[in-house]
Write a protein that holds these residues in place. Structure first.
Motif, PDB file in Angstrom:
ATOM      1  N   ILE A   1       7.283   5.904  -1.404  1.00 15.50           N
ATOM      2  CA  ILE A   1       8.436   5.626  -1.680  1.00 15.50           C
ATOM      3  C   ILE A   1       9.332   5.156  -0.426  1.00 15.50           C
ATOM      4  CG2 ILE A   1       8.487   7.269  -3.400  1.00 15.50           C
ATOM      5  CD1 ILE A   1      10.203   9.193  -1.580  1.00 15.50           C
ATOM      6  N   ASN A   2      10.386   4.388  -0.799  1.00 15.08           N
ATOM      7  CA  ASN A   2      11.176   4.075   0.454  1.00 15.08           C
ATOM      8  C   ASN A   2      12.671   4.122  -0.217  1.00 15.08           C
ATOM      9  OD1 ASN A   2      13.256   2.659   2.449  1.00 15.08           O
ATOM     10  ND2 ASN A   2      11.347   1.763   3.210  1.00 15.08           N
ATOM     11  N   VAL A   3      13.456   5.226  -0.136  1.00 16.31           N
ATOM     12  CA  VAL A   3      14.893   5.500  -0.961  1.00 16.31           C
ATOM     13  C   VAL A   3      15.703   4.397  -0.564  1.00 16.31           C
ATOM     14  CG1 VAL A   3      16.696   6.883  -1.284  1.00 16.31           C
ATOM     15  CG2 VAL A   3      14.235   7.570  -1.280  1.00 16.31           C
ATOM     16  N   MET A   4      15.741   4.066   0.912  1.00 19.54           N
ATOM     17  CA  MET A   4      16.968   3.100   1.215  1.00 19.54           C
ATOM     18  C   MET A   4      16.757   1.630   0.714  1.00 19.54           C
ATOM     19  SD  MET A   4      18.918   4.762   2.959  1.00 19.54           S
ATOM     20  CE  MET A   4      18.509   6.193   1.878  1.00 19.54           C
ATOM     21  N   GLU A   5      15.411   1.262   0.321  1.00 16.56           N
ATOM     22  CA  GLU A   5      14.876  -0.129  -0.277  1.00 16.56           C
ATOM     23  C   GLU A   5      14.941   0.148  -1.781  1.00 16.56           C
ATOM     24  OE1 GLU A   5      11.547  -1.875   1.682  1.00 16.56           O
ATOM     25  OE2 GLU A   5      12.382  -1.789   3.619  1.00 16.56           O
ATOM     26  N   ARG A   6      15.100   1.448  -2.142  1.00 10.80           N
ATOM     27  CA  ARG A   6      14.977   1.707  -3.662  1.00 10.80           C
ATOM     28  C   ARG A   6      13.447   1.324  -4.243  1.00 10.80           C
ATOM     29  NH1 ARG A   6      19.204   2.887  -1.709  1.00 10.80           N
ATOM     30  NH2 ARG A   6      21.185   2.831  -2.782  1.00 10.80           N
ATOM     31  N   GLN A   7      12.571   1.802  -3.666  1.00 16.09           N
ATOM     32  CA  GLN A   7      11.138   1.107  -4.016  1.00 16.09           C
ATOM     33  C   GLN A   7      10.094   2.535  -4.034  1.00 16.09           C
ATOM     34  OE1 GLN A   7       9.600  -2.014  -4.211  1.00 16.09           O
ATOM     35  NE2 GLN A   7      11.604  -2.528  -4.476  1.00 16.09           N
ATOM     36  N   ILE A   8       9.452   2.265  -5.153  1.00 17.94           N
ATOM     37  CA  ILE A   8       8.466   3.411  -5.585  1.00 17.94           C
ATOM     38  C   ILE A   8       7.377   2.462  -5.952  1.00 17.94           C
ATOM     39  CG2 ILE A   8       9.311   3.870  -7.827  1.00 17.94           C
ATOM     40  CD1 ILE A   8       8.068   6.862  -7.702  1.00 17.94           C
ATOM     41  N   LYS A   9       6.114   2.774  -5.042  1.00 16.25           N
ATOM     42  CA  LYS A   9       4.872   2.089  -5.466  1.00 16.25           C
ATOM     43  C   LYS A   9       3.642   2.803  -5.438  1.00 16.25           C
ATOM     44  CE  LYS A   9       2.862  -2.446  -3.827  1.00 16.25           C
ATOM     45  NZ  LYS A   9       2.802  -3.395  -2.685  1.00 16.25           N
ATOM     46  N   LEU A  10       2.596   2.361  -6.278  1.00 13.32           N
ATOM     47  CA  LEU A  10       1.404   2.940  -6.044  1.00 13.32           C
ATOM     48  C   LEU A  10       0.447   1.689  -5.488  1.00 13.32           C
ATOM     49  CD1 LEU A  10      -0.968   4.793  -6.840  1.00 13.32           C
ATOM     50  CD2 LEU A  10      -1.180   3.662  -9.075  1.00 13.32           C
ATOM     51  N   GLU A  11      -0.290   2.210  -4.284  1.00  9.25           N
ATOM     52  CA  GLU A  11      -0.834   1.301  -3.492  1.00  9.25           C
ATOM     53  C   GLU A  11      -2.199   0.771  -4.185  1.00  9.25           C
ATOM     54  OE1 GLU A  11       1.190  -0.340  -1.283  1.00  9.25           O
ATOM     55  OE2 GLU A  11       2.529   0.966  -0.906  1.00  9.25           O
ATOM     56  N   VAL A  12      -2.230   0.401  -5.153  1.00 10.83           N
ATOM     57  CA  VAL A  12      -3.492  -0.102  -5.750  1.00 10.83           C
ATOM     58  C   VAL A  12      -3.181  -1.538  -6.250  1.00 10.83           C
ATOM     59  CG1 VAL A  12      -5.093   0.537  -7.877  1.00 10.83           C
ATOM     60  CG2 VAL A  12      -4.174   2.494  -6.497  1.00 10.83           C
ATOM     61  N   ASP A  13      -4.461  -2.353  -6.281  1.00  9.91           N
ATOM     62  CA  ASP A  13      -3.892  -3.917  -6.821  1.00  9.91           C
ATOM     63  C   ASP A  13      -3.959  -3.743  -8.132  1.00  9.91           C
ATOM     64  OD1 ASP A  13      -6.674  -4.480  -7.857  1.00  9.91           O
ATOM     65  OD2 ASP A  13      -7.467  -3.960  -5.787  1.00  9.91           O
ATOM     66  N   ASP A  14      -3.605  -4.919  -8.645  1.00  7.24           N
ATOM     67  CA  ASP A  14      -3.439  -5.094 -10.100  1.00  7.24           C
ATOM     68  C   ASP A  14      -4.624  -5.295 -10.947  1.00  7.24           C
ATOM     69  OD1 ASP A  14      -0.713  -5.102  -9.812  1.00  7.24           O
ATOM     70  OD2 ASP A  14      -0.478  -7.508  -9.845  1.00  7.24           O
ATOM     71  N   HIS A  15      -5.772  -5.670 -10.339  1.00  4.65           N
ATOM     72  CA  HIS A  15      -6.999  -5.877 -11.144  1.00  4.65           C
ATOM     73  C   HIS A  15      -7.624  -4.493 -11.047  1.00  4.65           C
ATOM     74  CE1 HIS A  15     -10.884  -7.525 -12.077  1.00  4.65           C
ATOM     75  NE2 HIS A  15     -11.709  -6.569 -11.228  1.00  4.65           N
ATOM     76  N   GLU A  16      -7.515  -3.512 -10.234  1.00  7.30           N
ATOM     77  CA  GLU A  16      -8.217  -2.219 -10.320  1.00  7.30           C
ATOM     78  C   GLU A  16      -7.225  -1.530 -11.436  1.00  7.30           C
ATOM     79  OE1 GLU A  16      -9.912   1.462 -10.050  1.00  7.30           O
ATOM     80  OE2 GLU A  16     -10.540  -0.584  -9.514  1.00  7.30           O
ATOM     81  N   LEU A  17      -5.761  -1.600 -11.553  1.00  8.95           N
ATOM     82  CA  LEU A  17      -4.938  -0.921 -12.414  1.00  8.95           C
ATOM     83  C   LEU A  17      -5.415  -1.506 -13.911  1.00  8.95           C
ATOM     84  CD1 LEU A  17      -1.475  -1.043 -10.814  1.00  8.95           C
ATOM     85  CD2 LEU A  17      -3.119   0.907 -11.035  1.00  8.95           C
ATOM     86  N   GLN A  18      -5.799  -2.898 -14.043  1.00  6.22           N
ATOM     87  CA  GLN A  18      -6.249  -3.363 -15.500  1.00  6.22           C
ATOM     88  C   GLN A  18      -7.664  -2.843 -15.918  1.00  6.22           C
ATOM     89  OE1 GLN A  18      -6.351  -7.618 -14.835  1.00  6.22           O
ATOM     90  NE2 GLN A  18      -4.099  -7.768 -14.772  1.00  6.22           N
TER      91      GLN A  18
END
Length: 576
Positions: free
Chosen positions: A504-521
Motif C-alpha cells: 500500500i502507498n497511501v500518498m499515491e493512493r495505491q494498493i497492489k497484490l504483487e502477483v503477475d496477471d498470468h498467475e492470477l488468471q
C-alpha cells in the motif's frame, strides 16, 4: 375544496372514501372533527427497546408534535424498523436498505404531506434519509444525541474506542476478568449514541452540513435542555416546508454533498460515512465516489481532536462549538450558498459560529494529522476502490510492503488469531475476505482485525490489515476497508495466497497484490464461489440486489438510473 396538498386526495375524495379515511383517524383518537385541510405530518420513529441508542426518541416525538400542532398541522407518528448497532447480527448494515424501504413505503401509501424522521444509532441515520429522499416529501431529520461519559479508575471512557483498547489488555493478561466486567458497567452509562466520533456522531453531523438537520443539534448531550426547543421548532418548520414545497431534492444538491464530504475530512470521521454518503447521493442519481471524496481529502485535514483520531469526547467537542464551529472553520472551502431546510443558506447560518476551544477544534493551519484524513486507494487488489482512515493510522505503515496472511472468513480469523504458532511478524499484511456485502451478507464491522496475541506480547500495536468488511467508526489503526469488488465475487482479493507480497502507498493512493496477471488468471480458474445458506427471505433478496461498496451498498432496484426514475409515484386513492 381545492386539492393543494397530497393528503387532500385521501380526505376530500369524490366518493365515500374521504369520509372513511377521516373516520379511521378519528377512531385512532385524532381530532378530525375540526379538520379543514391542515397538513398531515408524519413522524417516522426508530424508537425501540432493542436499541438503547434511540430510547429517548419517544420523548423527542412528543416535543415535535407540540410544534406541529402549534403551526396548525396534524402529526401522525408511525414506527419503522430500528437498527441497533450493538445487538443486531450479523450487522445493522444488512437492514439499512430495509429501513429505507420501510420509510419510503409508509410515505407512499399513507396520507402524509411532510415528514420528520427520528434516528440516532449508526444505520438509522442514513436509512431514514435514504427513504425520505426516495419519497421526496418535505423532510427534517432529528437525533437523540450522544450518551453520557462513563468513568473507570478516573479515566473518561470513549464508547467503542476504549473498549477495543481494554479488550487487547484483557487478551494480553494486563487486566483480569473482574476488571473487564467493571469496565463494561462503566461503559453502560445510559441511553444515547457513542460519545466518540464514531459513525453515529459522524453521520448526524454530516446531516447538519447537508442542511437536513438543525445546526448544533447532533452533538448536544442527550439530556440537554436545548433539545426540547429545537425539536419543537422543527415541528413548526416542517408545516411551513409543506406549504413552501421545499423537498429533499431541492436541498441535497451535489454542492451539499461536497460540503458534507468536506466536513467528513475535517472531523476525521467514520469510514462508514463514505458508503452512506455515496448511497444517499445515489438516491438522487448524484455520483460522488471517489472523485468528491478524493478532492476534499486533498483540501481539508482533520481538525476535530476527538477520539478515535484525537483525544477528546463528543461532550467536549460540543462545548467547543460542535459542528457549526467546524463548518465555520471550513468557510473558505464550503459552498455557503446551499439551501438548508430552514430556507436560509448554510453560509448565513454558520457565519457567527466560532470555535471556543482551539485545542479541541483546531485551526486548519494546525491539524491533528496531515492530509488526507481519509483516502480511497485503487490498484489490482481493489479496482473499484478501498478506503483507509489515515487520521487514525500509523504514519510509518502508510507506505508498506509485506507478505500476506489470509483469513478466509471471520470464523477462520477468530480461530487462529491468537494461535502462538501463527506464522506472522510485524511486517505481515493481514487479509480478511468473504466479509463483504454479499459474502456474509451485510458487510459487518470486522475489518479491524485484532493484532495477533503473540505480536501484542512483543509490543506490536499496529499492522496493515485489509478486508472487504467495514469497521466501527470508533475503531483505529492502519486498516484498509471496503475492498471492491469483494472476494465473494471472485475478485483479486479472493485469489490472494499466504506469502504473496501486498503493498500500500497511501500518498499515491495505491494498493497492489504483487502477483503477475498470468498467475492470477490461473488462480481464478481454480476459484470456487461460496454457496450461501440464505435461499429465501430478506437476506436472499439482499445478496441478489446489493451493490458494491463503491456504490454505497444500496439495492440496485432502489437506485434511480435516470431522471424518470427519480419521480415518486403516489398510490391511486380509492377503496382499499
Amino acid at each position: 375544496m381545492k386539492y393543494n396538498l397530497r393528503s387532500h386526495q385521501w380526505f376530500y375524495g369524490a366518493n365515500e372514501t374521504g369520509l372513511l379515511h377521516k373516520g379511521a383517524l378519528r377512531s385512532a383518537g385524532i381530532d378530525m372533527d375540526n379538520y379543514h385541510g391542515q397538513p398531515i405530518i408524519g413522524i417516522a420513529n426508530t424508537w425501540g427497546e432493542l436499541n438503547n441508542c434511540n430510547i429517548s426518541l419517544k420523548e423527542v416525538a412528543e416535543q415535535v408534535k407540540e410544534g406541529i400542532y402549534e403551526a396548525g398541522g396534524i402529526p401522525l407518528e408511525f414506527p419503522v424498523i430500528t437498527l441497533g448497532e450493538e445487538l443486531m447480527k450479523p450487522s445493522a448494515m444488512l437492514y439499512r436498505n430495509l429501513l429505507s424501504m420501510d420509510v419510503e413505503e409508509n410515505l407512499r401509501s399513507y396520507p402524509i404531506d411532510g415528514v420528520i424522521t427520528l434516528g440516532n444509532c449508526d444505520k438509522t441515520v442514513p436509512g431514514l434519509l435514504m427513504g425520505a429522499i426516495s419519497a421526496n416529501l418535505p423532510t427534517i431529520q432529528l437525533n437523540a444525541g450522544p450518551k453520557q461519559v462513563g468513568v473507570h479508575k478516573g479515566k473518561r471512557l470513549g464508547s467503542g474506542t476504549d473498549l477495543w483498547k481494554y479488550w487487547d489488555e484483557l487478551r494480553k493478561g494486563v487486566i483480569d476478568e473482574e476488571e473487564w466486567e467493571n469496565i463494561g458497567i462503566s461503559l453502560s452509562c445510559g441511553a444515547g449514541s457513542c460519545n466518540t466520533m464514531g459513525t453515529a456522531a459522524t453521520m448526524n453531523g454530516l446531516l447538519e452540513a447537508l442542511g437536513i438537520m438543525p445546526l448544533g443539534l447532533s452533538t448536544l448531550p442527550i439530556d440537554a435542555d436545548e433539545r426540547a426547543a429545537i425539536n419543537k421548532e422543527a415541528g413548526k418548520r416542517i408545516v411551513q416546508m409543506v406549504f413552501d414545497d421545499l423537498k429533499p431534492a431541492d436541498i441535497l444538491t451535489k454542492a451539499a454533498f461536497r460540503n458534507a464530504s468536506t466536513l467528513l475530512m475535517a472531523l476525521g470521521g467514520s469510514t462508514n460515512a463514505i458508503i452512506h454518503l455515496t448511497a444517499i447521493a445515489g438516491r438522487l442519481n448524484i455520483p460522488i465516489y471517489p472523485e468528491v471524496f478524493n478532492e476534499m481529502a486533498q483540501l481539508v485535514p482533520c481538525i476535530a481532536n476527538v477520539q478515535p483520531a484525537g483525544s477528546y469526547l463528543i461532550d467536549e467537542f460540543d462545548r467547543a462549538g460542535g459542528i457549526p464551529a467546524v463548518l465555520n472553520r471550513l468557510n473558505t472551502v464550503l459552498d455557503g450558498n446551499t439551501i438548508t431546510y430552514t430556507g436560509q443558506t448554510l453560509g448565513n447560518l454558520i457565519s457567527e459560529s466560532i470555535a471556543i476551544d482551539e485545542e479541541v477544534i483546531r485551526p486548519l493551519s494546525a491539524p491533528i494529522s496531515p492530509l488526507p484524513a481519509i483516502a480511497i486507494l485503487t490498484g489490482n487488489l481493489a479496482p473499484a476502490g478501498a478506503v483507509i482512515k489515515v487520521a487514525s493510522a500509523s504514519l510509518e505503515l502508510l507506505d508498506h510492503t509485506g507478505p500476506a496472511l489470509v483469513f478466509n472468513n471471520y470464523e477462520d480469523m477468530l480461530n487462529r488469531i491468537d494461535d502462538p504458532e501463527l506464522p506472522v511478524s510485524a511486517n505481515t499484511v493481514l487479509i480478511l475476505r468473504n466479509t463483504g456485502p454479499k459474502g456474509v451478507p451485510g458487510m459487518p464491522e470486522w475489518g479491524m482485525i485484532p493484532i495477533p496475541k503473540k505480536l501484542q506480547l512483543q509490543g506490536v500495536k499496529d499492522m496493515v490489515r485489509i478486508s472487504d468488511a467495514r469497521m466501527s467508526g470508533t475503531s483505529f489503526g492502519t486498516v484498509v476497508l471496503h475492498v471492491a469488488p469483494e472476494a465473494a465475487l471472485g475478485s483479486v482479493l479472493a485469489l490472494v495466497k499466504d506469502g504473496d507480497l501486498v503493498s500500500i502507498n497511501v500518498m499515491e493512493r495505491q494498493i497492489k497484490l504483487e502477483v503477475d496477471d498470468h498467475e492470477l488468471q490461473l488462480r481464478k480458474q481454480q476459484w470456487q464461489p461460496i454457496v450461501s445458506l440464505h435461499k429465501r427471505g430478506y437476506p436472499a433478496l439482499y445478496i441478489r440486489e446489493v451493490l458494491q461498496a463503491n456504490e454505497g451498498c444500496d439495492f440496485d432496484f432502489l437506485k434511480p438510473k435516470n431522471k424518470e426514475e427519480l419521480i415518486f409515484i403516489s398510490p391511486t386513492v380509492g377503496r382499499s
